[in-house]
Design a protein around this motif. Structure first.
Motif, PDB file in Angstrom:
ATOM      1  N   GLY A   8       0.779  -1.196   0.158  1.00 39.97           N
ATOM      2  CA  GLY A   8       0.012   0.032   0.088  1.00 39.97           C
ATOM      3  C   GLY A   8       0.865   1.321   0.098  1.00 39.97           C
ATOM      4  O   GLY A   8       0.187   2.403  -0.041  1.00 39.97           O
ATOM      5  N   GLY A   9       2.277   1.135   0.060  1.00 38.85           N
ATOM      6  CA  GLY A   9       2.948   2.438  -0.081  1.00 38.85           C
ATOM      7  C   GLY A   9       2.874   3.200  -1.263  1.00 38.85           C
ATOM      8  O   GLY A   9       2.619   2.370  -2.313  1.00 38.85           O
ATOM      9  N   GLY A  10       3.330   4.192  -1.272  1.00 42.43           N
ATOM     10  CA  GLY A  10       3.461   4.900  -2.493  1.00 42.43           C
ATOM     11  C   GLY A  10       4.021   6.380  -2.523  1.00 42.43           C
ATOM     12  O   GLY A  10       4.263   6.619  -1.408  1.00 42.43           O
ATOM     13  N   LEU A  11       4.024   6.909  -3.526  1.00 39.78           N
ATOM     14  CA  LEU A  11       4.275   8.599  -3.738  1.00 39.78           C
ATOM     15  C   LEU A  11       2.673   9.285  -3.800  1.00 39.78           C
ATOM     16  O   LEU A  11       2.081   8.854  -4.780  1.00 39.78           O
ATOM     17  N   PRO A  88       5.056  15.918   4.472  1.00 45.58           N
ATOM     18  CA  PRO A  88       6.418  15.442   3.977  1.00 45.58           C
ATOM     19  C   PRO A  88       7.196  14.642   5.128  1.00 45.58           C
ATOM     20  O   PRO A  88       7.800  13.638   4.851  1.00 45.58           O
ATOM     21  N   GLU A  89       6.931  15.241   6.322  1.00 48.74           N
ATOM     22  CA  GLU A  89       7.434  14.423   7.494  1.00 48.74           C
ATOM     23  C   GLU A  89       7.007  12.893   7.624  1.00 48.74           C
ATOM     24  O   GLU A  89       7.806  12.296   8.415  1.00 48.74           O
ATOM     25  N   ASP A  90       6.057  12.702   7.288  1.00 45.76           N
ATOM     26  CA  ASP A  90       5.578  11.422   7.311  1.00 45.76           C
ATOM     27  C   ASP A  90       6.204  10.250   6.206  1.00 45.76           C
ATOM     28  O   ASP A  90       6.021   9.175   6.365  1.00 45.76           O
ATOM     29  N   ALA A  91       6.848  10.966   5.270  1.00 44.41           N
ATOM     30  CA  ALA A  91       7.821   9.950   4.258  1.00 44.41           C
ATOM     31  C   ALA A  91       8.820   9.052   5.348  1.00 44.41           C
ATOM     32  O   ALA A  91       9.632   9.641   6.023  1.00 44.41           O
ATOM     33  N   ALA A  92       8.533   7.861   4.950  1.00 45.31           N
ATOM     34  CA  ALA A  92       9.479   6.822   5.660  1.00 45.31           C
ATOM     35  C   ALA A  92       9.288   5.422   4.876  1.00 45.31           C
ATOM     36  O   ALA A  92       8.291   5.419   4.232  1.00 45.31           O
ATOM     37  N   VAL A  93       9.929   4.373   5.440  1.00 45.97           N
ATOM     38  CA  VAL A  93       9.529   3.125   5.338  1.00 45.97           C
ATOM     39  C   VAL A  93       8.469   2.669   6.368  1.00 45.97           C
ATOM     40  O   VAL A  93       9.191   3.000   7.461  1.00 45.97           O
ATOM     41  N   TYR A  94       7.394   2.244   6.164  1.00 46.48           N
ATOM     42  CA  TYR A  94       6.503   1.849   7.334  1.00 46.48           C
ATOM     43  C   TYR A  94       6.799   0.344   7.320  1.00 46.48           C
ATOM     44  O   TYR A  94       6.836  -0.565   6.247  1.00 46.48           O
ATOM     45  N   TYR A  95       6.787  -0.386   8.564  1.00 43.50           N
ATOM     46  CA  TYR A  95       6.961  -1.686   8.911  1.00 43.50           C
ATOM     47  C   TYR A  95       5.869  -2.295   9.711  1.00 43.50           C
ATOM     48  O   TYR A  95       5.489  -1.278  10.876  1.00 43.50           O
ATOM     49  N   CYS A  96       5.355  -3.135   9.743  1.00 44.86           N
ATOM     50  CA  CYS A  96       4.283  -3.829  10.285  1.00 44.86           C
ATOM     51  C   CYS A  96       5.199  -4.830  11.198  1.00 44.86           C
ATOM     52  O   CYS A  96       6.357  -5.307  10.992  1.00 44.86           O
ATOM     53  N   ALA A  97       4.555  -4.668  12.503  1.00 43.65           N
ATOM     54  CA  ALA A  97       5.211  -5.470  13.685  1.00 43.65           C
ATOM     55  C   ALA A  97       4.312  -6.148  14.481  1.00 43.65           C
ATOM     56  O   ALA A  97       3.177  -5.758  14.464  1.00 43.65           O
ATOM     57  N   ALA A  98       4.855  -7.278  15.035  1.00 45.52           N
ATOM     58  CA  ALA A  98       4.028  -8.155  15.912  1.00 45.52           C
ATOM     59  C   ALA A  98       4.765  -8.516  17.281  1.00 45.52           C
ATOM     60  O   ALA A  98       6.127  -8.827  16.887  1.00 45.52           O
ATOM     61  N   GLY A 115       8.864  -4.080   5.170  1.00 42.41           N
ATOM     62  CA  GLY A 115       8.516  -2.648   5.078  1.00 42.41           C
ATOM     63  C   GLY A 115       7.796  -2.057   3.541  1.00 42.41           C
ATOM     64  O   GLY A 115       8.081  -2.787   2.733  1.00 42.41           O
ATOM     65  N   THR A 116       7.314  -0.933   3.624  1.00 43.27           N
ATOM     66  CA  THR A 116       6.701  -0.588   2.378  1.00 43.27           C
ATOM     67  C   THR A 116       7.184   1.125   2.427  1.00 43.27           C
ATOM     68  O   THR A 116       6.843   1.703   3.524  1.00 43.27           O
ATOM     69  N   LEU A 117       7.582   1.526   1.261  1.00 39.84           N
ATOM     70  CA  LEU A 117       7.821   3.152   1.329  1.00 39.84           C
ATOM     71  C   LEU A 117       6.551   4.034   1.001  1.00 39.84           C
ATOM     72  O   LEU A 117       5.998   3.906  -0.030  1.00 39.84           O
ATOM     73  N   VAL A 118       6.682   4.822   1.760  1.00 37.64           N
ATOM     74  CA  VAL A 118       5.655   6.100   1.586  1.00 37.64           C
ATOM     75  C   VAL A 118       6.605   7.197   1.479  1.00 37.64           C
ATOM     76  O   VAL A 118       7.053   7.545   2.314  1.00 37.64           O
ATOM     77  N   THR A 119       6.230   7.998   0.155  1.00 37.52           N
ATOM     78  CA  THR A 119       6.890   9.180  -0.149  1.00 37.52           C
ATOM     79  C   THR A 119       5.857  10.319  -0.144  1.00 37.52           C
ATOM     80  O   THR A 119       4.785  10.078  -0.778  1.00 37.52           O
ATOM     81  N   VAL A 120       6.109  11.485   0.235  1.00 37.46           N
ATOM     82  CA  VAL A 120       5.246  12.562   0.338  1.00 37.46           C
ATOM     83  C   VAL A 120       5.736  13.622  -0.189  1.00 37.46           C
ATOM     84  O   VAL A 120       6.695  14.286   0.426  1.00 37.46           O
ATOM     85  N   SER A 121       5.332  14.154  -1.268  1.00 36.70           N
ATOM     86  CA  SER A 121       5.833  15.377  -1.920  1.00 36.70           C
ATOM     87  C   SER A 121       5.044  16.760  -1.608  1.00 36.70           C
ATOM     88  O   SER A 121       4.094  16.418  -1.252  1.00 36.70           O
TER      89      SER A 121
END
Length: 122
Positions: A8-11, A88-98, A115-121
């Motif tokens: 679900g990540g993306g730009l 823009p400060e939310d941009a990061a690799v998002y990791y699921c954790a258990a 992880g999935t990458l989220v990029t915010v322009s």
């Protein structure tokens, strides 16, 4: 043991929304407290949100409170992170954790996704 796969990540542009998903396989997801962490380049991995085994309680980092919503569907072995008002400060690799309990310390996590990458322009 549980295997976690994020998607679900993306730009996106600032102000947009995204929904991240995390599919769990192996041991049933209801055995675990689930969380999301994120890591920006050059930064430490930080807690974003956590949810107890049956979704009764949720926890958020102050930086995302009111904008992000964590949820889970144990029947589908999937957890979600609905992100709105992205900055823009939310941009990061998002990791699921258990893990066994909700913790803001990434050292307490038992299992990680890749992880999935989220990029915010801006």
């Amino acid at each position: 043991q549980v295997h976690l796969v994020e998607s679900g990540g993306g730009l996106v542009q600032a102000g947009a929304s995204l929904r991240l998903s995390c599919a769990a396989s192996g041991r049933t997801m209801s055995s675990y407290v689930m969380s999301w962490f994120r890591q920006a380049p050059g930064e430490e991995r930080e807690f974003v949100a956590g949810i107890t085994r049956y979704g009764v309680s949720t926890y958020y980092a102050d930086s995302v409170k009111g904008r992000f919503t964590i949820s889970r569907d144990n029947d589908k072995n999937t957890q979600f992170l609905q992100m709105t008002g992205l900055k823009p400060e939310d941009a990061a690799v998002y990791y699921c954790a258990a893990g066994s309990y909700v913790s803001r310390d990434y050292g307490d996590v038992d299992y990680w996704g890749k992880g999935t990458l989220v990029t915010v322009s801006s």
